[in-house]
Scaffold this motif. Structure first.
Motif, PDB file in Angstrom:
ATOM      1  N   GLY A 162    -116.695  16.357  20.297  1.00  0.00           N
ATOM      2  CA  GLY A 162    -115.625  16.397  19.304  1.00  0.00           C
ATOM      3  C   GLY A 162    -115.754  17.595  18.393  1.00  0.00           C
ATOM      4  N   ALA A 163    -114.878  17.655  17.411  1.00  0.00           N
ATOM      5  CA  ALA A 163    -114.840  18.786  16.484  1.00  0.00           C
ATOM      6  C   ALA A 163    -116.188  18.948  15.807  1.00  0.00           C
ATOM      7  CB  ALA A 163    -113.735  18.572  15.458  1.00  0.00           C
ATOM      8  N   ARG A 216    -100.492  16.698  32.387  1.00  0.00           N
ATOM      9  CA  ARG A 216    -101.545  17.446  31.668  1.00  0.00           C
ATOM     10  C   ARG A 216    -102.587  16.549  31.026  1.00  0.00           C
ATOM     11  NH1 ARG A 216    -100.175  23.215  31.125  1.00  0.00           N
ATOM     12  NH2 ARG A 216     -98.268  23.314  32.347  1.00  0.00           N
ATOM     13  N   MET A 252    -105.300  22.646  16.747  1.00  0.00           N
ATOM     14  CA  MET A 252    -106.186  22.678  17.925  1.00  0.00           C
ATOM     15  C   MET A 252    -105.812  23.807  18.873  1.00  0.00           C
ATOM     16  SD  MET A 252    -106.933  19.680  20.694  1.00  0.00           S
ATOM     17  CE  MET A 252    -105.351  19.817  21.468  1.00  0.00           C
ATOM     18  N   ASN A 261    -106.006   9.633  22.874  1.00  0.00           N
ATOM     19  CA  ASN A 261    -107.307   9.974  22.306  1.00  0.00           C
ATOM     20  C   ASN A 261    -107.418   9.313  20.934  1.00  0.00           C
ATOM     21  OD1 ASN A 261    -109.488  11.180  21.050  1.00  0.00           O
ATOM     22  ND2 ASN A 261    -108.950  13.273  21.662  1.00  0.00           N
ATOM     23  N   TRP A 302     -94.530  16.032  31.812  1.00  0.00           N
ATOM     24  CA  TRP A 302     -95.487  17.026  31.314  1.00  0.00           C
ATOM     25  C   TRP A 302     -96.726  16.313  30.761  1.00  0.00           C
ATOM     26  CZ3 TRP A 302     -98.608  18.599  27.436  1.00  0.00           C
ATOM     27  CH2 TRP A 302     -99.061  19.924  27.456  1.00  0.00           C
ATOM     28  N   LEU A 316    -110.328  23.173  16.154  1.00  0.00           N
ATOM     29  CA  LEU A 316    -110.090  21.736  16.191  1.00  0.00           C
ATOM     30  C   LEU A 316    -110.430  21.183  14.813  1.00  0.00           C
ATOM     31  CD1 LEU A 316    -109.353  19.234  17.814  1.00  0.00           C
ATOM     32  CD2 LEU A 316    -111.694  19.146  18.653  1.00  0.00           C
ATOM     33  N   THR A 370     -90.562  17.639  24.719  1.00  0.00           N
ATOM     34  CA  THR A 370     -91.584  17.332  25.724  1.00  0.00           C
ATOM     35  C   THR A 370     -90.977  16.424  26.780  1.00  0.00           C
ATOM     36  OG1 THR A 370     -93.876  16.631  26.007  1.00  0.00           O
ATOM     37  CG2 THR A 370     -92.531  15.271  24.539  1.00  0.00           C
ATOM     38  N   CYS A 394    -114.784  13.044  17.145  1.00  0.00           N
ATOM     39  CA  CYS A 394    -114.771  12.134  18.308  1.00  0.00           C
ATOM     40  C   CYS A 394    -116.171  11.699  18.737  1.00  0.00           C
ATOM     41  CB  CYS A 394    -114.059  12.796  19.482  1.00  0.00           C
ATOM     42  SG  CYS A 394    -112.402  13.293  19.073  1.00  0.00           S
ATOM     43  N   LYS A 428     -95.535  19.642  19.365  1.00  0.00           N
ATOM     44  CA  LYS A 428     -95.617  18.954  20.663  1.00  0.00           C
ATOM     45  C   LYS A 428     -96.978  19.133  21.328  1.00  0.00           C
ATOM     46  CE  LYS A 428     -93.726  22.806  23.300  1.00  0.00           C
ATOM     47  NZ  LYS A 428     -92.644  23.324  24.106  1.00  0.00           N
ATOM     48  N   GLY A 472    -106.044  24.102  22.370  1.00  0.00           N
ATOM     49  CA  GLY A 472    -106.297  23.122  23.433  1.00  0.00           C
ATOM     50  C   GLY A 472    -107.135  23.611  24.589  1.00  0.00           C
ATOM     51  N   GLN A 473    -106.833  24.812  25.085  1.00  0.00           N
ATOM     52  CA  GLN A 473    -107.561  25.264  26.289  1.00  0.00           C
ATOM     53  C   GLN A 473    -109.038  25.501  26.006  1.00  0.00           C
ATOM     54  OE1 GLN A 473    -105.654  28.384  28.462  1.00  0.00           O
ATOM     55  NE2 GLN A 473    -103.799  27.190  28.783  1.00  0.00           N
ATOM     56  N   ASN A 503    -108.619  12.991  27.622  1.00  0.00           N
ATOM     57  CA  ASN A 503    -107.515  13.258  28.540  1.00  0.00           C
ATOM     58  C   ASN A 503    -108.037  13.101  29.968  1.00  0.00           C
ATOM     59  OD1 ASN A 503    -107.165  15.571  30.259  1.00  0.00           O
ATOM     60  ND2 ASN A 503    -106.529  16.863  28.574  1.00  0.00           N
TER      61      ASN A 503
HETATM   62  N1  ACO Z   1     -94.697  19.073  26.218  1.00  0.00           N
HETATM   63  C1  ACO Z   1     -94.177  20.095  26.917  1.00  0.00           C
HETATM   64  N2  ACO Z   1     -94.708  21.336  26.909  1.00  0.00           N
HETATM   65  C2  ACO Z   1     -95.820  21.522  26.157  1.00  0.00           C
HETATM   66  C3  ACO Z   1     -96.414  20.500  25.405  1.00  0.00           C
HETATM   67  C4  ACO Z   1     -95.798  19.222  25.455  1.00  0.00           C
HETATM   68  N3  ACO Z   1     -96.296  18.145  24.792  1.00  0.00           N
HETATM   69  N4  ACO Z   1     -97.489  20.991  24.767  1.00  0.00           N
HETATM   70  C5  ACO Z   1     -97.595  22.285  25.101  1.00  0.00           C
HETATM   71  N5  ACO Z   1     -96.567  22.620  25.943  1.00  0.00           N
HETATM   72  C6  ACO Z   1     -96.284  23.901  26.565  1.00  0.00           C
HETATM   73  C7  ACO Z   1     -96.805  25.074  25.767  1.00  0.00           C
HETATM   74  O1  ACO Z   1     -95.887  25.440  24.767  1.00  0.00           O
HETATM   75  C8  ACO Z   1     -96.942  26.141  26.847  1.00  0.00           C
HETATM   76  O2  ACO Z   1     -95.680  26.691  27.117  1.00  0.00           O
HETATM   77  P1  ACO Z   1     -95.551  28.254  27.506  1.00  0.00           P
HETATM   78  O3  ACO Z   1     -96.304  28.416  28.794  1.00  0.00           O
HETATM   79  O4  ACO Z   1     -94.064  28.420  27.652  1.00  0.00           O
HETATM   80  O5  ACO Z   1     -96.154  29.021  26.365  1.00  0.00           O
HETATM   81  C9  ACO Z   1     -97.359  25.333  28.076  1.00  0.00           C
HETATM   82  O6  ACO Z   1     -96.990  23.966  27.808  1.00  0.00           O
HETATM   83  C10 ACO Z   1     -98.830  25.410  28.382  1.00  0.00           C
HETATM   84  O7  ACO Z   1     -99.552  25.140  27.181  1.00  0.00           O
HETATM   85  P2  ACO Z   1    -101.122  25.047  27.184  1.00  0.00           P
HETATM   86  O8  ACO Z   1    -101.624  24.740  25.816  1.00  0.00           O
HETATM   87  O9  ACO Z   1    -101.691  26.216  27.884  1.00  0.00           O
HETATM   88  O10 ACO Z   1    -101.312  23.749  28.111  1.00  0.00           O
HETATM   89  P3  ACO Z   1    -102.616  23.170  28.729  1.00  0.00           P
HETATM   90  O11 ACO Z   1    -102.507  23.095  30.183  1.00  0.00           O
HETATM   91  O12 ACO Z   1    -103.855  23.796  28.157  1.00  0.00           O
HETATM   92  O13 ACO Z   1    -102.566  21.662  28.202  1.00  0.00           O
HETATM   93  C11 ACO Z   1    -103.598  20.323  26.504  1.00  0.00           C
HETATM   94  C12 ACO Z   1    -102.597  21.416  26.811  1.00  0.00           C
HETATM   95  C13 ACO Z   1    -103.164  19.042  27.197  1.00  0.00           C
HETATM   96  C14 ACO Z   1    -103.667  20.104  25.010  1.00  0.00           C
HETATM   97  C15 ACO Z   1    -104.987  20.752  27.056  1.00  0.00           C
HETATM   98  O14 ACO Z   1    -105.320  22.035  26.642  1.00  0.00           O
HETATM   99  C16 ACO Z   1    -106.075  19.804  26.636  1.00  0.00           C
HETATM  100  O15 ACO Z   1    -106.116  18.685  27.072  1.00  0.00           O
HETATM  101  N6  ACO Z   1    -107.030  20.260  25.776  1.00  0.00           N
HETATM  102  C17 ACO Z   1    -108.072  19.432  25.258  1.00  0.00           C
HETATM  103  C18 ACO Z   1    -107.528  18.621  24.161  1.00  0.00           C
HETATM  104  C19 ACO Z   1    -108.518  17.624  23.629  1.00  0.00           C
HETATM  105  O16 ACO Z   1    -109.197  16.962  24.374  1.00  0.00           O
HETATM  106  N7  ACO Z   1    -108.568  17.511  22.316  1.00  0.00           N
HETATM  107  C20 ACO Z   1    -109.333  16.544  21.644  1.00  0.00           C
HETATM  108  C21 ACO Z   1    -110.745  16.944  21.473  1.00  0.00           C
HETATM  109  S1  ACO Z   1    -111.717  15.702  20.757  1.00  0.00           S
HETATM  110  C22 ACO Z   1    -111.629  15.713  19.056  1.00  0.00           C
HETATM  111  O17 ACO Z   1    -112.584  15.999  18.407  1.00  0.00           O
HETATM  112  C23 ACO Z   1    -110.334  15.377  18.358  1.00  0.00           C
END
Ligand code: ACO
Length: 327
Positions: free
Chosen positions: A315-316, A37, A217, A284, A33, A192, A29, A113, A152, A219-220, A257
């Motif tokens: 949250g989940a 994000r 998770m 988070n 990035w 999640l 990572t 959450c 990651k 994520g999207q 985020n």
């Molecule tokens: N570093 C570098 N690259 C990464 C990382 C990282 N840490 N993580 C993912 N990537 C890559 C992926 O492999 C993917 O690569 P590819 O295009 O070659 O396949 C690319 O980045 C895009 O991945 P996406 O998952 O599509 O990235 P996205 O823009 O959706 O961002 C994130 C990911 C930040 C997790 C986003 O989806 C998000 O914030 N989701 C919500 C998460 C959240 O809030 N969770 C908690 C909920 S509350 C609870 O109850 C716990």
């Protein structure tokens, strides 16, 4: 009129800081990035010998001190967490013992959450119905113990923390409106959650090998749900209270985020300056997120006595909720 007021808050953040640059050495990572994000630059990690009750006890003692009450006044303790010390006994029982709240009973609340807002809702109901006068609500997590540190896509997001609030009977309005919701159609541990370690998938050598005791998770999908649900929950409490968003002094959304927080702010139509954000420092922290932010906002005087504060979380589960509080 019998109301429930928030009379003291406290929080505890472990000293150990894990930066994005540290993570660059652990997984593929980059600081760039993660910042782009998520807006997260660092998070706290609990010492190995600490459990969730230890973090909770520190936060609860600070809340008790700020509320200027005796722990013996506490009637009920709610510890919202997805990372309890163990399946049982409850983390709340260890907290009760740790703070010397001998006249209380307590239990753990599982709503991921959304846990702190669920806990506030319960405390509000118990106080307004005259059942109890003083309730301690804790939100505490050690997510670093349930993270796959080789994944990651999740390991960069979470941090450890605890926050606590004392809710007490009052004649002045405190918790003005509260709303909680859930949709179990989304109770899919791959969306999640943590698939193994419960009755559906007990621990075995295979579950450990396959890392099924760690957070999974999509994520999207989670992102889209959060952006839709948090503003809806916030609007519901505003409507119940007959309050417009312009009257709110500070909005504290779940610190998942920074992009989600910005989108939520846009949708509810609040001035970005009135949104409290600390996800950059702590990541988070799940059930601890909004109470840690509220405690920090009060200490930094972003939130003052008399202010109208709006919490909104998801949250989940899927779970969600919102609380409107007059401080
Ligand atoms: N570093 C570098 N690259 C990464 C990382 C990282 N840490 N993580 C993912 N990537 C890559 C992926 O492999 C993917 O690569 P590819 O295009 O070659 O396949 C690319 O980045 C895009 O991945 P996406 O998952 O599509 O990235 P996205 O823009 O959706 O961002 C994130 C990911 C930040 C997790 C986003 O989806 C998000 O914030 N989701 C919500 C998460 C959240 O809030 N969770 C908690 C909920 S509350 C609870 O109850 C716990």
């Amino acid at each position: 009129m019998r109301s429930a007021a928030l009379i003291g808050t406290g929080s505890y953040l472990p000293d150990n800081v894990l930066t994005n640059f540290d993570l660059e050495k652990m997984v593929d990572t980059s600081n760039e990035w993660i910042m782009k994000r998520t807006g997260i630059s660092e998070r706290r990690i609990a010492d190995k010998e600490m459990a969730t009750s230890d973090l909770s006890i520190h936060a609860a003692r600070r809340a008790i001190k700020s509320a200027k009450i005796d722990p013996l006044e506490i009637d009920m303790i709610i510890v919202s967490t997805s990372t309890p010390d163990s399946a049982f006994p409850s983390t709340a029982c260890s907290v009760q013992n740790g703070i010397g709240a001998k006249n209380s009973y307590g239990f753990d609340l599982a709503a991921a959450c959304s846990g702190f807002v669920y806990g506030l809702d319960l405390a509000d109901g118990m106080i307004k119905s005259s059942r109890y006068d003083t309730v301690l609500v804790v939100g505490a997590e050690i997510f670093s113990r349930i993270i796959d540190w080789e994944d990651k896509s999740t390991c960069v997001l979470f941090g450890d923390a605890a926050g606590a609030a004392i809710i007490q009977v009052s004649e002045e309005p405190g918790i003005i409106a509260s709303y909680c919701g859930a949709d179990g159609a989304y109770a899919d541990a791959d969306l999640l959650g943590v698939p193994a370690g419960g009755s559906r998938m007990p621990a075995s050598a295979a579950t450990v090998d396959q890392k099924l005791h760690t957070v999974k998770m999509r994520g999207q999908e989670v992102f889209k749900l959060g952006v839709r649900i948090m503003p809806e929950a916030a609007q519901k409490v505003l409507d119940t209270a007959g309050v417009s968003i312009d009257q709110v002094d500070l909005v504290i959304p779940h610190q998942a985020n920074s992009r989600i927080i910005e989108a939520v702010g846009d949708r509810i139509g609040i001035d970005p300056e009135k949104i409290y954000v600390n996800v950059n420092q702590y990541g988070n922290t799940s059930a601890a997120s909004v109470i840690v932010a509220l405690d920090e906002a009060i200490r930094e005087e972003h939130a003052k006595v008399g202010d109208l504060i709006l919490l909104t979380v998801f949250g989940a589960g899927l779970t969600w909720g919102s609380t409107l509080i007059r401080l």
